[in-house]
Write a protein that holds these residues in place. Sequence first.
Motif, PDB file in Angstrom:
ATOM      1  N   LEU A  13       0.859  -1.184   0.000  1.00 23.97           N
ATOM      2  CA  LEU A  13       0.000   0.000   0.000  1.00 23.97           C
ATOM      3  C   LEU A  13       0.898   1.238   0.000  1.00 23.97           C
ATOM      4  O   LEU A  13       1.691   1.437   0.909  1.00 23.97           O
ATOM      5  CB  LEU A  13      -0.895  -0.001   1.235  1.00 23.97           C
ATOM      6  N   PHE A  63      -5.071   3.002  -5.190  1.00 25.14           N
ATOM      7  CA  PHE A  63      -5.355   3.094  -3.755  1.00 25.14           C
ATOM      8  C   PHE A  63      -5.027   4.501  -3.289  1.00 25.14           C
ATOM      9  O   PHE A  63      -3.934   5.021  -3.532  1.00 25.14           O
ATOM     10  CB  PHE A  63      -4.519   2.089  -2.956  1.00 25.14           C
ATOM     11  N   ALA A  65      -4.883   6.525   0.194  1.00 23.10           N
ATOM     12  CA  ALA A  65      -4.927   6.387   1.652  1.00 23.10           C
ATOM     13  C   ALA A  65      -5.896   7.367   2.290  1.00 23.10           C
ATOM     14  O   ALA A  65      -6.472   7.086   3.346  1.00 23.10           O
ATOM     15  CB  ALA A  65      -3.531   6.577   2.236  1.00 23.10           C
ATOM     16  N   HIS A  71     -11.887   2.327   0.909  1.00 24.91           N
ATOM     17  CA  HIS A  71     -10.974   1.269   1.345  1.00 24.91           C
ATOM     18  C   HIS A  71     -11.607  -0.112   1.372  1.00 24.91           C
ATOM     19  O   HIS A  71     -10.969  -1.101   1.005  1.00 24.91           O
ATOM     20  CB  HIS A  71     -10.395   1.618   2.718  1.00 24.91           C
ATOM     21  N   GLN A  72     -12.864  -0.212   1.804  1.00 30.03           N
ATOM     22  CA  GLN A  72     -13.499  -1.526   1.842  1.00 30.03           C
ATOM     23  C   GLN A  72     -13.651  -2.106   0.443  1.00 30.03           C
ATOM     24  O   GLN A  72     -13.343  -3.291   0.214  1.00 30.03           O
ATOM     25  CB  GLN A  72     -14.875  -1.433   2.516  1.00 30.03           C
ATOM     26  N   TYR A  75     -10.311  -3.332  -0.912  1.00 24.50           N
ATOM     27  CA  TYR A  75      -9.915  -4.635  -0.375  1.00 24.50           C
ATOM     28  C   TYR A  75     -10.763  -5.759  -0.950  1.00 24.50           C
ATOM     29  O   TYR A  75     -10.232  -6.820  -1.325  1.00 24.50           O
ATOM     30  CB  TYR A  75     -10.026  -4.618   1.146  1.00 24.50           C
ATOM     31  N   TYR A  87       2.426  -1.391   4.625  1.00 22.88           N
ATOM     32  CA  TYR A  87       1.896  -0.035   4.491  1.00 22.88           C
ATOM     33  C   TYR A  87       3.088   0.904   4.356  1.00 22.88           C
ATOM     34  O   TYR A  87       3.816   1.159   5.321  1.00 22.88           O
ATOM     35  CB  TYR A  87       1.040   0.372   5.693  1.00 22.88           C
ATOM     36  N   SER A 118      -7.368   2.880   8.831  1.00 17.33           N
ATOM     37  CA  SER A 118      -8.583   2.534   8.091  1.00 17.33           C
ATOM     38  C   SER A 118      -8.413   1.245   7.289  1.00 17.33           C
ATOM     39  O   SER A 118      -9.187   0.297   7.436  1.00 17.33           O
ATOM     40  CB  SER A 118      -8.961   3.693   7.162  1.00 17.33           C
ATOM     41  N   ILE A 119      -7.375   1.184   6.451  1.00 15.93           N
ATOM     42  CA  ILE A 119      -7.217   0.018   5.573  1.00 15.93           C
ATOM     43  C   ILE A 119      -6.692  -1.200   6.338  1.00 15.93           C
ATOM     44  O   ILE A 119      -7.131  -2.337   6.094  1.00 15.93           O
ATOM     45  CB  ILE A 119      -6.313   0.342   4.365  1.00 15.93           C
ATOM     46  N   ILE A 122      -9.432  -3.035   8.201  1.00 17.43           N
ATOM     47  CA  ILE A 122     -10.232  -3.854   7.275  1.00 17.43           C
ATOM     48  C   ILE A 122      -9.523  -5.167   6.978  1.00 17.43           C
ATOM     49  O   ILE A 122     -10.117  -6.257   7.023  1.00 17.43           O
ATOM     50  CB  ILE A 122     -10.506  -3.073   5.975  1.00 17.43           C
TER      51      ILE A 122
END
Length: 245
Positions: A13, A63, A65, A71-72, A75, A87, A118-119, A122
Amino acid sequence: MMISNNSKIVLILGANSDVAKQCILQYVEKGFSVIASSRNLKSLEDFINENKIDSTKISLHHFDATDFSSHQNFYDELPSKPHIVIYAAGLLVENQQALQDFEGTFEMMKVNYSGAVSILNIIAMDKFNKNLERIIGLSSLSGVRGRKSNFIYGSTKSAFTQYLAGLRQELASRKIVVNVLVSGYINTKINEGLELNKNLLMEPNYVAKHIVNAGNSFSIVPNFKWKLIYYILKILPESLVAKLP
């Protein structure tokens, strides 16, 4: 680009950083497949072409950030769920500018901390992904102690490090390892224009090697000089820290 499912998958990421690009090369060389994600896919495409990376070993995905609401979906739409997550997204706004420009400060907070939480929340909470075995976050020595020259940037990295420490405890029962890379000065584009001690500069491929070969210890501090600085910073009395730049 579609990746082969015959090898372990690494999700990076913020794959446009200089260290992340070196991680791509080293993971592919070790036989991993890489999902590289970034806001700037053109730069990644150029990097892949320049280095003649096998297209069956890498997949590119957009992606952002700072776009938490995406983000959901990001993924959920990955071609394969990862074994390793890195990350590497990062943003540096110089301290004097950050003190006067909250928009810049807030963007730094979102990239360096909020977006990561956040990511990674998840990813970590997907208990259907039985592949997941490791999460690595790229932090900074700036987050070890607050110093007047960079305490706003450092605070975002400190928060990220503490988050990773707690996440490590949360995931221990599932035998998922969480590491934090605590690095000093790296010869990268994020540090261009800064007056840094060249004797302490590390090259991206050297730092990437420590990420790719991460063990079970929580903190990864590349280079013996930076290890020494890291431990000194941790124990230094506040009166002496206040005298540092």
